[in-house]
Design a protein around this motif. Structure first.
Motif, PDB file in Angstrom:
ATOM      1  N   MET A   1       8.991   9.693  25.147  1.00 15.26           N
ATOM      2  CA  MET A   1       8.910  10.692  24.125  1.00 15.26           C
ATOM      3  C   MET A   1       8.046  11.843  24.626  1.00 15.26           C
ATOM      4  SD  MET A   1       8.020  10.280  20.163  1.00 15.26           S
ATOM      5  CE  MET A   1       9.651  10.605  19.596  1.00 15.26           C
ATOM      6  N   GLY A   2       8.445  13.056  24.343  1.00 15.83           N
ATOM      7  CA  GLY A   2       7.657  14.233  24.700  1.00 15.83           C
ATOM      8  C   GLY A   2       6.465  14.364  23.778  1.00 15.83           C
ATOM      9  N   ARG A   3       5.747  15.434  23.951  1.00 10.50           N
ATOM     10  CA  ARG A   3       4.561  15.630  23.131  1.00 10.50           C
ATOM     11  C   ARG A   3       4.451  17.103  22.750  1.00 10.50           C
ATOM     12  NH1 ARG A   3      -1.017  14.135  25.821  1.00 10.50           N
ATOM     13  NH2 ARG A   3      -0.388  15.962  26.952  1.00 10.50           N
ATOM     14  N   SER A   4       3.993  17.331  21.526  1.00 10.49           N
ATOM     15  CA  SER A   4       3.707  18.698  21.102  1.00 10.49           C
ATOM     16  C   SER A   4       2.216  18.806  20.854  1.00 10.49           C
ATOM     17  CB  SER A   4       4.501  19.066  19.837  1.00 10.49           C
ATOM     18  OG  SER A   4       4.124  18.227  18.777  1.00 10.49           O
ATOM     19  N   ALA A   5       1.732  20.026  20.850  1.00 16.66           N
ATOM     20  CA  ALA A   5       0.301  20.256  20.658  1.00 16.66           C
ATOM     21  C   ALA A   5       0.118  21.481  19.782  1.00 16.66           C
ATOM     22  CB  ALA A   5      -0.382  20.468  22.000  1.00 16.66           C
ATOM     23  N   PHE A   6      -0.961  21.473  19.007  1.00 17.64           N
ATOM     24  CA  PHE A   6      -1.308  22.649  18.223  1.00 17.64           C
ATOM     25  C   PHE A   6      -2.142  23.576  19.092  1.00 17.64           C
ATOM     26  CE2 PHE A   6      -0.237  19.782  14.816  1.00 17.64           C
ATOM     27  CZ  PHE A   6       0.510  20.605  14.001  1.00 17.64           C
ATOM     28  N   ARG A   7      -1.858  24.849  18.991  1.00 18.84           N
ATOM     29  CA  ARG A   7      -2.614  25.858  19.729  1.00 18.84           C
ATOM     30  C   ARG A   7      -3.895  26.160  18.962  1.00 18.84           C
ATOM     31  NH1 ARG A   7       0.709  28.684  23.341  1.00 18.84           N
ATOM     32  NH2 ARG A   7      -0.647  30.487  23.219  1.00 18.84           N
ATOM     33  N   ALA A  42       2.229  25.737  17.119  1.00 17.80           N
ATOM     34  CA  ALA A  42       2.448  24.492  17.864  1.00 17.80           C
ATOM     35  C   ALA A  42       3.436  24.766  18.986  1.00 17.80           C
ATOM     36  CB  ALA A  42       2.993  23.403  16.938  1.00 17.80           C
ATOM     37  N   GLU A  43       3.394  23.926  20.001  1.00 18.71           N
ATOM     38  CA  GLU A  43       4.326  24.080  21.107  1.00 18.71           C
ATOM     39  C   GLU A  43       4.569  22.733  21.770  1.00 18.71           C
ATOM     40  OE1 GLU A  43       2.666  26.621  24.091  1.00 18.71           O
ATOM     41  OE2 GLU A  43       0.919  25.376  24.344  1.00 18.71           O
ATOM     42  N   VAL A  44       5.673  22.653  22.489  1.00 26.46           N
ATOM     43  CA  VAL A  44       5.944  21.465  23.294  1.00 26.46           C
ATOM     44  C   VAL A  44       4.991  21.516  24.482  1.00 26.46           C
ATOM     45  CG1 VAL A  44       7.648  20.261  24.702  1.00 26.46           C
ATOM     46  CG2 VAL A  44       8.358  21.410  22.587  1.00 26.46           C
ATOM     47  N   SER A  45       4.192  20.465  24.635  1.00 26.78           N
ATOM     48  CA  SER A  45       3.223  20.453  25.738  1.00 26.78           C
ATOM     49  C   SER A  45       3.661  19.546  26.887  1.00 26.78           C
ATOM     50  CB  SER A  45       1.842  20.036  25.237  1.00 26.78           C
ATOM     51  OG  SER A  45       1.900  18.758  24.642  1.00 26.78           O
ATOM     52  N   ASP A  46       4.482  18.552  26.589  1.00 31.32           N
ATOM     53  CA  ASP A  46       5.045  17.659  27.609  1.00 31.32           C
ATOM     54  C   ASP A  46       6.504  17.417  27.281  1.00 31.32           C
ATOM     55  OD1 ASP A  46       2.740  17.044  29.230  1.00 31.32           O
ATOM     56  OD2 ASP A  46       1.992  15.848  27.559  1.00 31.32           O
ATOM     57  N   ALA A  47       7.359  17.601  28.263  1.00 27.66           N
ATOM     58  CA  ALA A  47       8.784  17.355  28.053  1.00 27.66           C
ATOM     59  C   ALA A  47       9.043  15.860  27.933  1.00 27.66           C
ATOM     60  CB  ALA A  47       9.584  17.936  29.218  1.00 27.66           C
ATOM     61  N   PRO A  49      10.939  12.238  28.514  1.00 25.75           N
ATOM     62  CA  PRO A  49      11.598  11.689  29.703  1.00 25.75           C
ATOM     63  C   PRO A  49      13.074  12.078  29.739  1.00 25.75           C
ATOM     64  CG  PRO A  49      10.279  10.008  28.610  1.00 25.75           C
ATOM     65  CD  PRO A  49      10.303  11.209  27.701  1.00 25.75           C
ATOM     66  N   GLY A  50      13.524  12.455  30.890  1.00 28.57           N
ATOM     67  CA  GLY A  50      14.921  12.836  31.074  1.00 28.57           C
ATOM     68  C   GLY A  50      15.217  14.288  30.743  1.00 28.57           C
ATOM     69  N   ALA A  51      14.258  14.993  30.173  1.00 28.76           N
ATOM     70  CA  ALA A  51      14.472  16.398  29.833  1.00 28.76           C
ATOM     71  C   ALA A  51      14.190  17.268  31.047  1.00 28.76           C
ATOM     72  CB  ALA A  51      13.577  16.807  28.669  1.00 28.76           C
ATOM     73  N   GLN A  52      14.861  18.388  31.101  1.00 28.88           N
ATOM     74  CA  GLN A  52      14.702  19.330  32.204  1.00 28.88           C
ATOM     75  C   GLN A  52      14.194  20.655  31.646  1.00 28.88           C
ATOM     76  OE1 GLN A  52      18.426  20.394  34.028  1.00 28.88           O
ATOM     77  NE2 GLN A  52      17.431  21.221  35.844  1.00 28.88           N
ATOM     78  N   ILE A  53      13.124  21.158  32.210  1.00 28.01           N
ATOM     79  CA  ILE A  53      12.591  22.455  31.801  1.00 28.01           C
ATOM     80  C   ILE A  53      13.393  23.532  32.520  1.00 28.01           C
ATOM     81  CG2 ILE A  53      10.579  23.968  31.781  1.00 28.01           C
ATOM     82  CD1 ILE A  53       8.863  21.352  31.807  1.00 28.01           C
ATOM     83  N   LEU A  54      14.067  24.376  31.746  1.00 24.57           N
ATOM     84  CA  LEU A  54      14.938  25.401  32.312  1.00 24.57           C
ATOM     85  C   LEU A  54      14.321  26.800  32.264  1.00 24.57           C
ATOM     86  CD1 LEU A  54      18.314  24.277  30.699  1.00 24.57           C
ATOM     87  CD2 LEU A  54      17.440  23.722  32.974  1.00 24.57           C
ATOM     88  N   GLY A  55      13.285  26.981  31.446  1.00 22.05           N
ATOM     89  CA  GLY A  55      12.664  28.285  31.327  1.00 22.05           C
ATOM     90  C   GLY A  55      11.208  28.160  30.939  1.00 22.05           C
ATOM     91  N   SER A  56      10.412  29.138  31.357  1.00 24.02           N
ATOM     92  CA  SER A  56       8.971  29.089  31.098  1.00 24.02           C
ATOM     93  C   SER A  56       8.426  30.509  30.953  1.00 24.02           C
ATOM     94  CB  SER A  56       8.257  28.366  32.237  1.00 24.02           C
ATOM     95  OG  SER A  56       8.412  29.084  33.439  1.00 24.02           O
ATOM     96  N   SER A  57       7.162  30.586  30.532  1.00 23.91           N
ATOM     97  CA  SER A  57       6.462  31.862  30.451  1.00 23.91           C
ATOM     98  C   SER A  57       4.988  31.615  30.698  1.00 23.91           C
ATOM     99  CB  SER A  57       6.650  32.505  29.068  1.00 23.91           C
ATOM    100  OG  SER A  57       5.901  31.809  28.096  1.00 23.91           O
ATOM    101  N   GLU A  58       4.243  32.687  30.849  1.00 19.85           N
ATOM    102  CA  GLU A  58       2.801  32.550  31.006  1.00 19.85           C
ATOM    103  C   GLU A  58       2.167  32.009  29.735  1.00 19.85           C
ATOM    104  OE1 GLU A  58       0.990  36.135  32.416  1.00 19.85           O
ATOM    105  OE2 GLU A  58       2.385  36.314  34.093  1.00 19.85           O
ATOM    106  N   VAL A  59       2.763  32.298  28.592  1.00 18.23           N
ATOM    107  CA  VAL A  59       2.237  31.860  27.305  1.00 18.23           C
ATOM    108  C   VAL A  59       2.507  30.379  27.071  1.00 18.23           C
ATOM    109  CG1 VAL A  59       2.413  32.194  24.806  1.00 18.23           C
ATOM    110  CG2 VAL A  59       2.469  34.163  26.336  1.00 18.23           C
ATOM    111  N   PRO A  61       4.484  27.085  29.094  1.00 21.57           N
ATOM    112  CA  PRO A  61       5.230  26.656  30.278  1.00 21.57           C
ATOM    113  C   PRO A  61       6.575  25.999  29.968  1.00 21.57           C
ATOM    114  CG  PRO A  61       3.224  25.347  30.003  1.00 21.57           C
ATOM    115  CD  PRO A  61       3.216  26.403  28.960  1.00 21.57           C
ATOM    116  N   ILE A  62       6.775  25.576  28.711  1.00 23.10           N
ATOM    117  CA  ILE A  62       8.063  24.991  28.327  1.00 23.10           C
ATOM    118  C   ILE A  62       8.691  25.905  27.281  1.00 23.10           C
ATOM    119  CG2 ILE A  62       9.256  22.982  27.371  1.00 23.10           C
ATOM    120  CD1 ILE A  62       6.899  21.263  28.358  1.00 23.10           C
TER     121      ILE A  62
END
Length: 140
Positions: A1-7, A42-47, A49-59, A61-62
Motif C-alpha cells: 500500500m502507498g502512503r499519503s502525508a499531510f503537508r 495532502a499528497e502521495v508521499s510513497d507510491a 507497490p507495483g505503481a510507476q511514477i510517470l511525472g514529478s515536480s519540485e513541489v 515528487p509524485i
C-alpha cells in the motif's frame, strides 16, 4: 500500500511538472514539461507497490502515478478548467482560505496565471484522458 502525508502548509501552486520519456501508453504523446495547477494539504508521499511514477515536480515528487496501463492518478488538478476555476471562486470561504496561505491578492494572481495557461493545461488533461480511454478500451 502507498502512503499519503499531510503537508505543513497548503500547496497552492501553478508550476511545471516533468514527464520524462516513458513507454507507458498513459503518457504517450506528451512532451516532457507541462504547466499544471495544484492546491492540496495532502499528497502521495510513497507510491504503492507495483505503481510507476510517470511525472514529478519540485513541489511534489509524485505528480503522475500509474498502475500498469489501466489506472492513472494525478496529484495536480488534471480536471482544472475554466469551469473548475469558476466553481472554486464561488465556493464560500475558498478565496479566504487560499489567501490565508498565499497572501492577500494571491488568488487574483493565481487566476491570471491559470487562465493564461488554460489551453496548455486542457491539452495535457485531454491527452491523459484520451490515453487512459485508449489503454483501457473503454470506448471503441
Amino acid at each position: 500500500m502507498g502512503r499519503s502525508a499531510f503537508r505543513t502548509s497548503a500547496s497552492t501552486e501553478f508550476f511545471n511538472i516533468d514527464i520524462p520519456h516513458n513507454p507507458n501508453p498513459l503518457v504517450a504523446g506528451l512532451s516532457e514539461r507541462h504547466k499544471v495547477v495544484q492546491w492540496h494539504m495532502a499528497e502521495v508521499s510513497d507510491a504503492p507497490p507495483g505503481a510507476q511514477i510517470l511525472g514529478s515536480s519540485e513541489v511534489s515528487p509524485i505528480q503522475v502515478l500509474a498502475v500498469g496501463e489501466h489506472a492513472l492518478s494525478t496529484q495536480f488538478h488534471s480536471e482544472c478548467g475554466a469551469q473548475s476555476l469558476m466553481a472554486w471562486t464561488q465556493t464560500p470561504g475558498y478565496i479566504d482560505l487560499f489567501e490565508a496561505h498565499k497572501g492577500k491578492g494571491s488568488y487574483e494572481k493565481f487566476l491570471r496565471q491559470a487562465y493564461s495557461a488554460m489551453s496548455e493545461i486542457n491539452t495535457t488533461s485531454e491527452r491523459l484522458y484520451d490515453n487512459l480511454v485508449s489503454a483501457t478500451k473503454l470506448v471503441a
